[in-house]
Motif scaffolding. Structure first.
Motif, PDB file in Angstrom:
ATOM      1  N   TYR A 174       0.834  -1.203   0.000  1.00  0.00           N
ATOM      2  CA  TYR A 174       0.000   0.000   0.000  1.00  0.00           C
ATOM      3  C   TYR A 174       0.870   1.255   0.000  1.00  0.00           C
ATOM      4  CZ  TYR A 174      -4.573  -2.156   0.440  1.00  0.00           C
ATOM      5  OH  TYR A 174      -5.732  -2.848   0.178  1.00  0.00           O
ATOM      6  N   PHE A 175       1.978   1.217   0.702  1.00  0.00           N
ATOM      7  CA  PHE A 175       2.900   2.351   0.670  1.00  0.00           C
ATOM      8  C   PHE A 175       3.369   2.600  -0.758  1.00  0.00           C
ATOM      9  CE2 PHE A 175       7.298   4.048   1.241  1.00  0.00           C
ATOM     10  CZ  PHE A 175       6.940   5.264   1.802  1.00  0.00           C
ATOM     11  N   TYR A 176       3.586   1.535  -1.491  1.00  0.00           N
ATOM     12  CA  TYR A 176       4.046   1.638  -2.878  1.00  0.00           C
ATOM     13  C   TYR A 176       2.972   2.255  -3.775  1.00  0.00           C
ATOM     14  CZ  TYR A 176       6.314   0.161  -7.245  1.00  0.00           C
ATOM     15  OH  TYR A 176       6.919   0.143  -8.472  1.00  0.00           O
ATOM     16  N   ILE A 177       1.757   1.696  -3.732  1.00  0.00           N
ATOM     17  CA  ILE A 177       0.725   2.177  -4.649  1.00  0.00           C
ATOM     18  C   ILE A 177       0.235   3.568  -4.253  1.00  0.00           C
ATOM     19  CG2 ILE A 177       0.030  -0.167  -5.247  1.00  0.00           C
ATOM     20  CD1 ILE A 177      -2.409   0.135  -3.519  1.00  0.00           C
ATOM     21  N   TYR A 178       0.235   3.882  -2.956  1.00  0.00           N
ATOM     22  CA  TYR A 178      -0.149   5.227  -2.539  1.00  0.00           C
ATOM     23  C   TYR A 178       0.832   6.261  -3.085  1.00  0.00           C
ATOM     24  CZ  TYR A 178      -3.556   3.371   0.834  1.00  0.00           C
ATOM     25  OH  TYR A 178      -4.628   2.752   1.421  1.00  0.00           O
ATOM     26  N   THR A 179       2.111   5.898  -3.117  1.00  0.00           N
ATOM     27  CA  THR A 179       3.109   6.826  -3.650  1.00  0.00           C
ATOM     28  C   THR A 179       2.888   7.091  -5.130  1.00  0.00           C
ATOM     29  OG1 THR A 179       4.728   6.013  -2.036  1.00  0.00           O
ATOM     30  CG2 THR A 179       5.579   7.235  -3.926  1.00  0.00           C
ATOM     31  N   VAL A 180       2.601   6.031  -5.879  1.00  0.00           N
ATOM     32  CA  VAL A 180       2.353   6.195  -7.315  1.00  0.00           C
ATOM     33  C   VAL A 180       1.115   7.052  -7.547  1.00  0.00           C
ATOM     34  CG1 VAL A 180       1.878   5.001  -9.477  1.00  0.00           C
ATOM     35  CG2 VAL A 180       3.478   4.006  -7.838  1.00  0.00           C
ATOM     36  N   PHE A 181       0.060   6.812  -6.783  1.00  0.00           N
ATOM     37  CA  PHE A 181      -1.149   7.615  -6.938  1.00  0.00           C
ATOM     38  C   PHE A 181      -0.910   9.057  -6.496  1.00  0.00           C
ATOM     39  CE2 PHE A 181      -3.758   3.491  -6.360  1.00  0.00           C
ATOM     40  CZ  PHE A 181      -3.631   3.218  -7.715  1.00  0.00           C
ATOM     41  N   ALA A 182      -0.052   9.258  -5.502  1.00  0.00           N
ATOM     42  CA  ALA A 182       0.275  10.624  -5.074  1.00  0.00           C
ATOM     43  C   ALA A 182       0.989  11.382  -6.189  1.00  0.00           C
ATOM     44  CB  ALA A 182       1.139  10.585  -3.820  1.00  0.00           C
ATOM     45  N   LEU A 183       1.796  10.674  -6.978  1.00  0.00           N
ATOM     46  CA  LEU A 183       2.455  11.325  -8.107  1.00  0.00           C
ATOM     47  C   LEU A 183       1.448  11.823  -9.137  1.00  0.00           C
ATOM     48  CD1 LEU A 183       5.642   9.184  -8.829  1.00  0.00           C
ATOM     49  CD2 LEU A 183       5.535  11.564  -8.100  1.00  0.00           C
ATOM     50  N   GLN A 184       0.291  11.176  -9.205  1.00  0.00           N
ATOM     51  CA  GLN A 184      -0.754  11.676 -10.086  1.00  0.00           C
ATOM     52  C   GLN A 184      -1.260  13.037  -9.626  1.00  0.00           C
ATOM     53  OE1 GLN A 184      -2.201  10.181 -13.084  1.00  0.00           O
ATOM     54  NE2 GLN A 184      -0.153   9.300 -12.857  1.00  0.00           N
ATOM     55  N   THR A 185      -1.253  13.257  -8.317  1.00  0.00           N
ATOM     56  CA  THR A 185      -1.575  14.586  -7.796  1.00  0.00           C
ATOM     57  C   THR A 185      -0.570  15.615  -8.299  1.00  0.00           C
ATOM     58  OG1 THR A 185      -2.545  13.618  -5.798  1.00  0.00           O
ATOM     59  CG2 THR A 185      -1.909  15.934  -5.692  1.00  0.00           C
ATOM     60  N   VAL A 186       0.700  15.253  -8.235  1.00  0.00           N
ATOM     61  CA  VAL A 186       1.754  16.139  -8.742  1.00  0.00           C
ATOM     62  C   VAL A 186       1.554  16.413 -10.231  1.00  0.00           C
ATOM     63  CG1 VAL A 186       4.251  16.347  -9.107  1.00  0.00           C
ATOM     64  CG2 VAL A 186       3.373  15.321  -6.996  1.00  0.00           C
ATOM     65  N   TYR A 187       1.180  15.382 -10.963  1.00  0.00           N
ATOM     66  CA  TYR A 187       0.950  15.518 -12.407  1.00  0.00           C
ATOM     67  C   TYR A 187      -0.140  16.549 -12.691  1.00  0.00           C
ATOM     68  CZ  TYR A 187       0.570  13.762 -17.244  1.00  0.00           C
ATOM     69  OH  TYR A 187       0.585  13.641 -18.610  1.00  0.00           O
ATOM     70  N   VAL A 188      -1.268  16.424 -12.018  1.00  0.00           N
ATOM     71  CA  VAL A 188      -2.383  17.345 -12.252  1.00  0.00           C
ATOM     72  C   VAL A 188      -1.998  18.767 -11.846  1.00  0.00           C
ATOM     73  CG1 VAL A 188      -4.750  17.908 -11.576  1.00  0.00           C
ATOM     74  CG2 VAL A 188      -4.126  15.533 -12.065  1.00  0.00           C
ATOM     75  N   ILE A 189      -1.280  18.910 -10.742  1.00  0.00           N
ATOM     76  CA  ILE A 189      -0.842  20.245 -10.312  1.00  0.00           C
ATOM     77  C   ILE A 189       0.086  20.864 -11.361  1.00  0.00           C
ATOM     78  CG2 ILE A 189       0.554  21.469  -8.605  1.00  0.00           C
ATOM     79  CD1 ILE A 189      -0.546  19.581  -6.485  1.00  0.00           C
ATOM     80  N   ALA A 190       0.959  20.056 -11.942  1.00  0.00           N
ATOM     81  CA  ALA A 190       1.861  20.565 -12.979  1.00  0.00           C
ATOM     82  C   ALA A 190       1.080  21.037 -14.202  1.00  0.00           C
ATOM     83  CB  ALA A 190       2.863  19.485 -13.374  1.00  0.00           C
ATOM     84  N   LEU A 191       0.072  20.275 -14.613  1.00  0.00           N
ATOM     85  CA  LEU A 191      -0.769  20.698 -15.740  1.00  0.00           C
ATOM     86  C   LEU A 191      -1.514  21.984 -15.405  1.00  0.00           C
ATOM     87  CD1 LEU A 191      -2.263  17.244 -16.847  1.00  0.00           C
ATOM     88  CD2 LEU A 191      -0.269  18.431 -17.769  1.00  0.00           C
ATOM     89  N   PHE A 192      -2.010  22.059 -14.177  1.00  0.00           N
ATOM     90  CA  PHE A 192      -2.722  23.248 -13.702  1.00  0.00           C
ATOM     91  C   PHE A 192      -1.814  24.479 -13.810  1.00  0.00           C
ATOM     92  CE2 PHE A 192      -4.425  26.277 -10.793  1.00  0.00           C
ATOM     93  CZ  PHE A 192      -5.766  25.991 -10.594  1.00  0.00           C
TER      94      PHE A 192
END
Length: 742
Positions: A174-192
């Motif tokens: 879960y620590f692994y997959i949560y980190t990958v999903f958190a990077l999606q937050t970074v991705y959207v913020i970068a697009l924003f």
């Protein structure tokens, strides 16, 4: 792996306004703060910080805070969406450990296995030593995993998990997959941020984030390929694009330029460290910078700085990957060195009239390309580099310049992901109202780019052109020009290779949002309609995105909630049975041969030794894979046994889904690719090339099931279910010297 609908009776029922800025184009009107594309303001010009809108006052801090807060909320919402879909698609929280690991398919399982291996090691130092001296990934070989593969993210996460006090309440997976999903937050913020910087309106950021979420099918595949390298790297690439966009904003202060350049470097480095295909993406980006330089959109300082950020990032990754020769032999390094070398010695490139400048640019381009291929060819010869030759074989075969029988090239050519972009992609993008503003923005700005380029090339680069000529020149900001060419170049890449569409579709969202919320495109339309007033501009800039957002909410919110709440479950009993049997019934150092995809799962779930695996960036491994795959070709039992013994195999796993494959058409089935590579006629009705011959042996994966001699002499079946057949190799007794003597 199958995913079936989960039974559940309950579900069966069922702005802050931005200030004005100088126009992107100028039709001869007087503007006290005019600036020319590719030129910096003088010391007397009004100096603006990074959060200034060109020509106006500083954004209020409250507006910036509100925009960043909104970016974070949209990013977190997207991360929650992909997490919920992943959980509900597999019922992940209720799976056994082996089922969770099986859900990491193909190369995803291979990468995750190193995270698991690091956590199981007695210490961090021992874990790193085992990765650097790995003898389980490829039998009879000791390889450096940190050199061969981009797995520093797994190493970093495993160390972080060890030192943080979270082991008691958060499982490693879960620590692994949560980190990958958190990077999606970074991705959207970068697009924003990218769309915000381009349009000076965080309404554009909100619109780009919403479009990214609604077009999830075409913008990401993170929810079912969690550990794929692109899911780690593309968020950093989006951050890099946002940083470059900020760096190219006009009249940026020197101190802010240096800060932004550091952000460009860090994001580029993280991108390169996490994906083995970084060099090809950076090559496209280097070509964009080269084009902007030739067309006089960027200053020499900007060009050199961006090139150096790429070079420094690649060299640092080269060092961390124990001097990986694939990086030194990359085309992008050869290209940047050539571009900088020729640029330094070819003086007067941007002087003279239009015809002279075009001739100079043509010669400049020819010299750069010639030197690039010369340096690259020499580097590969000196380094004896063959790691990436399969990629160039694929590219040549794809465009009709290479042999179509090459096994490595055919593996890629026959995969849908490496084919052309399907037309239904545009239907989905049009359904979310993304395609239409994107095409409008692209067409208008591309025409404007050509006009500005012609204007720049017609103007003497020495800056001595008459003021009247300057007043008639079209204008385009460098940051807009970069993002325009970015979407054009990566769009062409996506058209040619579907798998690369994720580099393009994500950037489509901020680019289209810029067209909707920025003043540049609207000002042109309003000029044509003779109603270009400040009131009308503000009305359109803020009303149109709000209307689009309201429409998207009304049409897609119920669908999104329905998709998120749909309950299914993981179902793959045959693979689970196979993994449990291997774990319980075979020696821990047993060597397994089979398909690349399955062997990655065997390594993750059981820790057994492999003969081959899906990380294909090694010439010796590719040759070994082709040899091991003879188990699906028409070869004699003796020949197959000899090949398997040469790679140290103890067991082979045969899959009916490959032996009797129907997913691909004739000519693209794995057995067909092997037949063609071996010069044999393919199975089934259809044409064959005249030089192919009829094989003298039956197909091994079919004949071995008859249990007849010589198959029964060399192989013993030890496991069978509806999907898999496992055979143990019988070791032939060596003849003693007396028997071999005279």
């Amino acid at each position: 792996m199958k995913v079936r609908r989960r039974r559940n009776s309950n579900l069966d029922d069922n702005s802050g306004a931005a200030q004005d800025r100088p126009p992107l184009l100028n039709f001869g009107g007087k503007n006290p703060r005019e600036y020319k594309s590719g030129q910096r303001g003088t010391e007397e010009s009004v100096k603006l910080s990074w959060n200034h809108i060109p020509g106006q006052n500083c954004w209020p801090a409250a507006v910036i805070a509100a925009g960043l807060l909104l970016a974070g909320v949209i990013g977190l919402f997207h991360a929650w969406c992909v997490y919920s879909i992943h959980e509900n698609l597999l019922w992940f929280s209720q799976l056994k450990e082996v089922e969770r690991e099986i859900s990491f398919r193909t190369e995803c399982g291979l990468y995750y296995s190193y995270y698991k291996q690091m956590l199981k090691a007695p210490s961090i130092q021992q874990g790193l030593y085992e990765l650097i001296h790995d003898n389980t990934t490829e039998s009879k070989r000791t390889i450096n995993i940190l050199q061969r593969m981009n797995i520093y993210q797994e190493v970093f996460l495993s160390i972080l998990y060890r030192i943080l006090p979270i082991q008691t309440y958060l499982e490693p997976i879960y620590f692994y997959i949560y980190t990958v999903f958190a990077l999606q937050t970074v991705y959207v913020i970068a697009l924003f941020i990218t769309s915000w910087l381009l349009s000076d309106s965080w309404l554009a950021g909100a619109l780009s984030g919403v479009w990214y979420i609604l077009n999830r099918v075409d913008t990401t595949r993170v929810e079912f390929t969690i550990s794929l390298r692109e899911n780690w790297s593309i968020p950093f690439f989006a951050l890099q694009v946002a940083a470059i966009t900020c760096y190219l904003r006009p009249q940026l202060k020197p101190i802010h330029q240096r800060v932004i350049l550091w952000l460009v470097f860090v994001s580029t480095f993280c991108f390169c460290l996490t994906w083995q295909f970084n060099q090809f993406v950076l090559l496209v980006q280097a070509l964009i910078i080269f084009t902007l330089d030739c067309l006089d959109f960027l200053t020499t300082e900007q060009v050199v700085s961006l090139y150096l950020m790429q070079v420094l990032s690649l060299l640092l990754v080269w060092l961390l990957q124990f001097c990986n020769s694939m990086i030194l032999g990359s085309l992008v390094l050869s290209f940047i060195v050539s571009a900088l070398f020729i640029k330094h010695f070819q003086t007067g490139l941007k002087t003279g009239g239009f015809v002279i400048r075009v001739g100079k640019l043509a010669l400049h381009t020819l010299l750069v390309l010639t030197l690039t291929f010369t340096i690259n060819y020499s580097a590969k010869k000196i380094l004896q580099l063959k790691s990436d030759e399969h990629i160039f074989k694929f590219i040549k075969a794809k465009f009709g310049f290479g042999a179509t029988r090459d096994f490595d090239a055919s593996l890629y050519l026959c995969e849908e992901a490496f084919g052309l972009l399907p037309l239904d992609t545009f239907e989905r993008l049009a359904g979310t109202v993304l395609l239409y503003p994107y095409l409008c923005t692209l067409s208008v700005l591309f025409i404007l780019l050509l006009l500005v380029a012609l204007s720049n090339l017609s103007t003497n680069g020495s800056g001595q052109a008459s003021k009247e000529k300057e007043d008639r020149t079209f204008r385009m900001r460098p940051d807009v020009a970069y993002n325009l060419l970015h979407t054009v170049f990566f769009g062409l890449l996506a058209f040619s290779t579907m798998r690369m569409k994720y580099l393009w579709t994500g950037h489509m969202c901020p680019f289209a949002a810029f067209g909707v919320c920025g003043k540049e495109v609207w000002s042109l339309y309003l000029r044509v309609l003779h109603c270009n007033t400040k009131t009308m501009m503000r009305l359109i800039r803020y009303s149109v995105p709000i209307v689009i957002l309201a429409f998207l909410y009304y049409k897609f919110w119920p669908r999104l909630m329905e998709e998120i709440s749909e309950l299914r479950e993981f179902y793959d009993p045959d693979t689970v049975e196979l993994m449990e049997w291997i774990r319980l019934k075979t020696p821990k150092r047993a060597v397994f041969a089979g398909s690349m995809q399955l062997l990655a799962g065997i390594k993750l779930c059981t820790g057994r030794v492999l003969t081959n695996h899906p990380h294909y960036e090694d010439q010796a491994l590719r040759e070994r894979t082709r040899q091991v795959y003879q188990i699906y070709a028409r070869q004699s039992a003796e020949e197959v046994h000899k090949v398997l013994c040469s790679v140290g195999a103890d067991y082979i796993v045969l899959e009916d889904s490959i032996c009797y494959e129907r997913r691909h058409s004739r000519g693209c089935r794995l057995r067909d690719l092997l037949d063609l590579a071996n010069g044999h006629i393919m199975d089934g009705p259809g044409e064959n090339e005249p030089d192919l011959i009829l094989a003298t042996h039956p197909r091994f994966c079919e004949a071995i099931k008859t249990d007849m001699t010589p198959y029964s002499t060399l192989f013993t079946r030890v496991f069978k279910n509806k999907t898999f057949h496992v055979y143990k190799l019988k070791k032939l007794k060596k003849k003693n010297k007396a028997e071999n003597g005279p």
